[in-house]
Scaffold this active site. Sequence first.
Site, PDB file in Angstrom:
ATOM      1  N   GLY A  14      40.298   4.732  41.565  1.00  0.00           N
ATOM      2  CA  GLY A  14      41.442   4.526  40.674  1.00  0.00           C
ATOM      3  C   GLY A  14      42.584   5.490  40.961  1.00  0.00           C
ATOM      4  CG  ASP A  35      35.997   2.487  41.392  1.00  0.00           C
ATOM      5  OD1 ASP A  35      36.046   1.288  41.065  1.00  0.00           O
ATOM      6  OD2 ASP A  35      36.852   3.331  41.048  1.00  0.00           O
ATOM      7  CG  PHE A  84      38.305  10.081  37.121  1.00  0.00           C
ATOM      8  CD1 PHE A  84      39.434  10.668  36.566  1.00  0.00           C
ATOM      9  CD2 PHE A  84      37.746  10.677  38.240  1.00  0.00           C
ATOM     10  CE1 PHE A  84      39.986  11.810  37.114  1.00  0.00           C
ATOM     11  CE2 PHE A  84      38.289  11.821  38.797  1.00  0.00           C
ATOM     12  CZ  PHE A  84      39.406  12.390  38.221  1.00  0.00           C
ATOM     13  CE  LYS A  88      44.685   3.086  33.948  1.00  0.00           C
ATOM     14  NZ  LYS A  88      45.326   3.853  34.964  1.00  0.00           N
ATOM     15  CB  SER A 128      43.774  10.470  27.012  1.00  0.00           C
ATOM     16  OG  SER A 128      45.065  10.081  26.607  1.00  0.00           O
ATOM     17  CE1 TYR A 152      41.837   5.234  27.246  1.00  0.00           C
ATOM     18  CE2 TYR A 152      43.786   5.876  26.007  1.00  0.00           C
ATOM     19  CZ  TYR A 152      42.940   6.054  27.083  1.00  0.00           C
ATOM     20  OH  TYR A 152      43.194   7.050  27.973  1.00  0.00           O
ATOM     21  CE  LYS A 156      39.557   8.118  28.149  1.00  0.00           C
ATOM     22  NZ  LYS A 156      38.663   8.314  29.282  1.00  0.00           N
ATOM     23  CG  ASN A 182      52.587  10.219  29.404  1.00  0.00           C
ATOM     24  OD1 ASN A 182      52.164  10.914  28.487  1.00  0.00           O
ATOM     25  ND2 ASN A 182      52.981   8.974  29.220  1.00  0.00           N
ATOM     26  CG  ASN A 202      51.206   3.574  32.173  1.00  0.00           C
ATOM     27  OD1 ASN A 202      50.173   3.286  32.753  1.00  0.00           O
ATOM     28  ND2 ASN A 202      51.223   4.034  30.937  1.00  0.00           N
ATOM     29  N   GLY A 298      53.063   1.141  18.151  1.00  0.00           N
ATOM     30  CA  GLY A 298      52.093   2.198  18.437  1.00  0.00           C
ATOM     31  C   GLY A 298      52.659   3.386  19.197  1.00  0.00           C
TER      32      GLY A 298
HETATM   33  C1  UD1 Z   1      50.184   5.345  27.648  1.00  0.00           C
HETATM   34  C2  UD1 Z   1      49.067   5.161  26.673  1.00  0.00           C
HETATM   35  C3  UD1 Z   1      48.206   6.409  26.677  1.00  0.00           C
HETATM   36  C4  UD1 Z   1      47.656   6.638  28.059  1.00  0.00           C
HETATM   37  C5  UD1 Z   1      48.826   6.761  29.037  1.00  0.00           C
HETATM   38  C6  UD1 Z   1      48.278   6.829  30.438  1.00  0.00           C
HETATM   39  C7  UD1 Z   1      50.064   3.647  25.035  1.00  0.00           C
HETATM   40  C8  UD1 Z   1      50.608   3.532  23.641  1.00  0.00           C
HETATM   41  N1  UD1 Z   1      49.640   4.870  25.383  1.00  0.00           N
HETATM   42  O1  UD1 Z   1      50.954   6.433  27.178  1.00  0.00           O
HETATM   43  O2  UD1 Z   1      47.160   6.290  25.760  1.00  0.00           O
HETATM   44  O3  UD1 Z   1      46.887   7.814  28.087  1.00  0.00           O
HETATM   45  O4  UD1 Z   1      49.669   5.604  28.934  1.00  0.00           O
HETATM   46  O5  UD1 Z   1      49.281   6.828  31.372  1.00  0.00           O
HETATM   47  O6  UD1 Z   1      49.991   2.686  25.770  1.00  0.00           O
HETATM   48  N2  UD1 Z   1      58.443   2.761  28.119  1.00  0.00           N
HETATM   49  C9  UD1 Z   1      59.585   1.981  28.121  1.00  0.00           C
HETATM   50  N3  UD1 Z   1      59.560   0.824  28.845  1.00  0.00           N
HETATM   51  C10 UD1 Z   1      58.481   0.411  29.548  1.00  0.00           C
HETATM   52  C11 UD1 Z   1      57.317   1.223  29.542  1.00  0.00           C
HETATM   53  C12 UD1 Z   1      57.340   2.397  28.796  1.00  0.00           C
HETATM   54  O7  UD1 Z   1      60.587   2.323  27.495  1.00  0.00           O
HETATM   55  O8  UD1 Z   1      58.528  -0.667  30.160  1.00  0.00           O
HETATM   56  C13 UD1 Z   1      58.452   4.014  27.350  1.00  0.00           C
HETATM   57  C14 UD1 Z   1      57.431   4.042  26.231  1.00  0.00           C
HETATM   58  O9  UD1 Z   1      57.974   3.553  25.033  1.00  0.00           O
HETATM   59  C15 UD1 Z   1      57.100   5.538  26.152  1.00  0.00           C
HETATM   60  C16 UD1 Z   1      57.319   6.043  27.566  1.00  0.00           C
HETATM   61  O10 UD1 Z   1      58.102   5.049  28.222  1.00  0.00           O
HETATM   62  O11 UD1 Z   1      58.008   6.165  25.312  1.00  0.00           O
HETATM   63  C17 UD1 Z   1      56.029   6.242  28.321  1.00  0.00           C
HETATM   64  O12 UD1 Z   1      55.255   5.053  28.201  1.00  0.00           O
HETATM   65  P1  UD1 Z   1      53.906   4.849  29.016  1.00  0.00           P
HETATM   66  O13 UD1 Z   1      54.118   5.148  30.446  1.00  0.00           O
HETATM   67  O14 UD1 Z   1      53.362   3.502  28.649  1.00  0.00           O
HETATM   68  O15 UD1 Z   1      52.972   6.010  28.480  1.00  0.00           O
HETATM   69  P2  UD1 Z   1      52.477   6.335  26.980  1.00  0.00           P
HETATM   70  O16 UD1 Z   1      52.817   5.254  26.047  1.00  0.00           O
HETATM   71  O17 UD1 Z   1      52.941   7.689  26.634  1.00  0.00           O
END
Ligand code: UD1
Length: 341
Positions: A14, A35, A84, A88, A128, A152, A156, A182, A202, A298
């Site tokens: 991964g 894996d 790991f 997730k 996490s 999820y 954890k 992150n 992400n 969320g």
């Molecule tokens: C997410 C997971 C978290 C996990 C982590 C792993 C959620 C709610 N949380 O964290 O549990 O451990 O990934 O990497 O899914 N954003 C945008 N546009 C997009 C994508 C994201 O604006 O298309 C913003 C989101 O609102 C956030 C930030 O970018 O504020 C980061 O988002 P993301 O990369 O998904 O991470 P987390 O939400 O922090």
Amino acid sequence: MDDKKYIIVTGGAGYIGSHTVVALRENGFYPIIIDDFRNANRDIIQRLEETLKEEVIHFSISCQEKSRLSGIFSQFPIYGVIHFAAYKAVGESVKNPLKYFDNNFSSLITMLELVREYEVKHFVFSSSCTVYGDPDEIPVTEDSPVSYNSPYGFTKKVNEEMIEQFISSVPDTKAVALRYFNPIGAHASGTIGEEPEGIPNNLLPYITQTAIGLREELTVYGDDYNTEDGTCIRDYIHVVDLAEAHVAALKYLPKSKEHMSTFNVGTGKGTSVMEMVHFFQEVTGKHLKYHIGDRRDGDIPKIYADTNKANDLLGWKTKLTVQDAIRSSWKFQEFISDYRK
Ligand code: UD1
């Protein structure tokens, strides 16, 4: 007698696992990847071997197949396990909690049974910052209240508690839980990186896929949060620094006086979504199409780590910047888009 330090790396194909395999090998450990490739491409093994210029030991086995895993534990003297392998995706876990309970609990139980049976001394768990939920005080320390806001996150939190209770029953074994913030970025070669299946959840993978033309436009999920520019703030850590934290944890465990310890693995610095968008354009010179959309369910407004404990006890700290991560992610995006053609 084989005195090599073999490390079982579940989920080693991964995103974080593969970078950790590289860091382990560079630090004299011998990773053994377990894996079943349910969430990774099989060609990662070849790319790892090209990066490391040697063969990588790997087995295509799920973490629930105890009898097959026993064969590996009896074949190699195992110095440590880094676990790991887990599901997730927060959103998916809300829709299908039992899938998360089944996989994330039973895989851990199987690995801990093997740790007990084969008297493995060192265990590192992939946790996490999701265990902090929506924190009242920032930066969060390891003593900040723990909660969860998705199935999820629940897995954890409970996984950490399971390890803590289990580890008290095996006096010679010690464990570390690393709470990742992150992770972003890719290996400097640009041949190993994050390759989400389907539409990325992400932020940075969504940005790089948009810039390369795979996605139409980035949606910034809300600009009306109570932060300086109104967008959410996260602690983005370069995956290569994160991988190094696992090496530091393995070196720390034999000296540790604690049976189980928990560490925040972040940079200690927050970056907003809009800052990420600007940095991306600055670093790559690429124009990024984006618009401001609704908030995502969320999402928490703001979180970043207090990293003092990891800095002091693990002797580890981040060396790379968000800009370094963006540069390597873009290099990887260009590589992988071409590779998959
Ligand atoms: C997410 C997971 C978290 C996990 C982590 C792993 C959620 C709610 N949380 O964290 O549990 O451990 O990934 O990497 O899914 N954003 C945008 N546009 C997009 C994508 C994201 O604006 O298309 C913003 C989101 O609102 C956030 C930030 O970018 O504020 C980061 O988002 P993301 O990369 O998904 O991470 P987390 O939400 O922090």
